[in-house]
Write a protein that holds these residues in place. Sequence first.
Motif, PDB file in Angstrom:
ATOM      1  N   VAL A 145      -7.050  -6.003   3.521  1.00 54.20           N
ATOM      2  CA  VAL A 145      -5.689  -6.505   3.304  1.00 54.20           C
ATOM      3  C   VAL A 145      -5.427  -6.658   1.806  1.00 54.20           C
ATOM      4  O   VAL A 145      -4.344  -6.331   1.316  1.00 54.20           O
ATOM      5  CB  VAL A 145      -5.473  -7.835   4.058  1.00 54.20           C
ATOM      6  CG1 VAL A 145      -4.119  -8.435   3.734  1.00 54.20           C
ATOM      7  CG2 VAL A 145      -5.625  -7.630   5.555  1.00 54.20           C
ATOM      8  N   ARG A 146      -6.406  -7.139   1.070  1.00 53.09           N
ATOM      9  CA  ARG A 146      -6.244  -7.262  -0.382  1.00 53.09           C
ATOM     10  C   ARG A 146      -6.109  -5.896  -1.040  1.00 53.09           C
ATOM     11  O   ARG A 146      -5.405  -5.742  -2.034  1.00 53.09           O
ATOM     12  CB  ARG A 146      -7.406  -8.028  -0.987  1.00 53.09           C
ATOM     13  CG  ARG A 146      -7.370  -9.489  -0.621  1.00 53.09           C
ATOM     14  CD  ARG A 146      -8.438 -10.261  -1.301  1.00 53.09           C
ATOM     15  NE  ARG A 146      -8.355 -11.659  -0.895  1.00 53.09           N
ATOM     16  CZ  ARG A 146      -9.180 -12.587  -1.283  1.00 53.09           C
ATOM     17  NH1 ARG A 146     -10.157 -12.283  -2.111  1.00 53.09           N
ATOM     18  NH2 ARG A 146      -9.035 -13.814  -0.874  1.00 53.09           N
ATOM     19  N   ARG A 147      -6.771  -4.904  -0.495  1.00 53.35           N
ATOM     20  CA  ARG A 147      -6.605  -3.539  -1.020  1.00 53.35           C
ATOM     21  C   ARG A 147      -5.184  -3.039  -0.809  1.00 53.35           C
ATOM     22  O   ARG A 147      -4.611  -2.372  -1.662  1.00 53.35           O
ATOM     23  CB  ARG A 147      -7.587  -2.585  -0.347  1.00 53.35           C
ATOM     24  CG  ARG A 147      -8.970  -2.682  -0.881  1.00 53.35           C
ATOM     25  CD  ARG A 147      -9.839  -1.613  -0.277  1.00 53.35           C
ATOM     26  NE  ARG A 147     -11.175  -1.766  -0.827  1.00 53.35           N
ATOM     27  CZ  ARG A 147     -12.135  -0.896  -0.674  1.00 53.35           C
ATOM     28  NH1 ARG A 147     -11.911   0.206   0.026  1.00 53.35           N
ATOM     29  NH2 ARG A 147     -13.315  -1.092  -1.196  1.00 53.35           N
ATOM     30  N   ILE A 148      -4.606  -3.351   0.339  1.00 53.93           N
ATOM     31  CA  ILE A 148      -3.231  -2.933   0.617  1.00 53.93           C
ATOM     32  C   ILE A 148      -2.266  -3.614  -0.351  1.00 53.93           C
ATOM     33  O   ILE A 148      -1.361  -2.979  -0.889  1.00 53.93           O
ATOM     34  CB  ILE A 148      -2.870  -3.230   2.090  1.00 53.93           C
ATOM     35  CG1 ILE A 148      -3.703  -2.348   3.011  1.00 53.93           C
ATOM     36  CG2 ILE A 148      -1.388  -3.023   2.340  1.00 53.93           C
ATOM     37  CD1 ILE A 148      -3.624  -2.728   4.466  1.00 53.93           C
ATOM     38  N   VAL A 149      -2.469  -4.914  -0.587  1.00 50.15           N
ATOM     39  CA  VAL A 149      -1.609  -5.632  -1.533  1.00 50.15           C
ATOM     40  C   VAL A 149      -1.778  -5.050  -2.937  1.00 50.15           C
ATOM     41  O   VAL A 149      -0.794  -4.858  -3.662  1.00 50.15           O
ATOM     42  CB  VAL A 149      -1.928  -7.140  -1.507  1.00 50.15           C
ATOM     43  CG1 VAL A 149      -1.216  -7.875  -2.628  1.00 50.15           C
ATOM     44  CG2 VAL A 149      -1.564  -7.745  -0.157  1.00 50.15           C
ATOM     45  N   ALA A 150      -3.013  -4.737  -3.323  1.00 48.60           N
ATOM     46  CA  ALA A 150      -3.248  -4.151  -4.642  1.00 48.60           C
ATOM     47  C   ALA A 150      -2.598  -2.776  -4.760  1.00 48.60           C
ATOM     48  O   ALA A 150      -2.052  -2.422  -5.814  1.00 48.60           O
ATOM     49  CB  ALA A 150      -4.751  -4.047  -4.897  1.00 48.60           C
ATOM     50  N   LEU A 151      -2.622  -2.010  -3.691  1.00 49.98           N
ATOM     51  CA  LEU A 151      -1.954  -0.709  -3.695  1.00 49.98           C
ATOM     52  C   LEU A 151      -0.447  -0.869  -3.858  1.00 49.98           C
ATOM     53  O   LEU A 151       0.195  -0.089  -4.566  1.00 49.98           O
ATOM     54  CB  LEU A 151      -2.274   0.051  -2.408  1.00 49.98           C
ATOM     55  CG  LEU A 151      -1.701   1.445  -2.276  1.00 49.98           C
ATOM     56  CD1 LEU A 151      -2.277   2.361  -3.348  1.00 49.98           C
ATOM     57  CD2 LEU A 151      -1.985   2.016  -0.904  1.00 49.98           C
ATOM     58  N   ASN A 152       0.117  -1.903  -3.227  1.00 49.48           N
ATOM     59  CA  ASN A 152       1.547  -2.179  -3.391  1.00 49.48           C
ATOM     60  C   ASN A 152       1.873  -2.555  -4.828  1.00 49.48           C
ATOM     61  O   ASN A 152       2.914  -2.162  -5.358  1.00 49.48           O
ATOM     62  CB  ASN A 152       1.994  -3.287  -2.447  1.00 49.48           C
ATOM     63  CG  ASN A 152       2.209  -2.784  -1.049  1.00 49.48           C
ATOM     64  OD1 ASN A 152       2.456  -1.611  -0.842  1.00 49.48           O
ATOM     65  ND2 ASN A 152       2.100  -3.672  -0.092  1.00 49.48           N
TER      66      ASN A 152
END
Length: 94
Positions: free
Chosen positions: A20-27
């Motif tokens: 989930v943190r990877r997805i936020v970082a990608l955003n």
Amino acid sequence: MGVGLFVLGTVRMLLTVDDVRRIVALNIASAGVLVVLIALATVLNPEEPDAVLHALVLTGIVITVSITGLALVLVRRIERAEKHASNSGGAEDA
């Protein structure tokens, strides 16, 4: 500012383990790219910003939202499958 957001998001995406943190970082990284595109649209011609770059940014926002939703659903399903596998695996060993 856009380049800083891109670098910050990319570094965080590469260094974190949580999905989930990877997805936020990608955003965050994609928001940096969109900020750079908006800046380019106004720098090239300050009197009349480039409409094509603005259209690309709007399209990028729509794509980012849809990909984020899809990624979060996939992460949730993966976590649910892993939890189910660990629960059923432990019951068979006992």
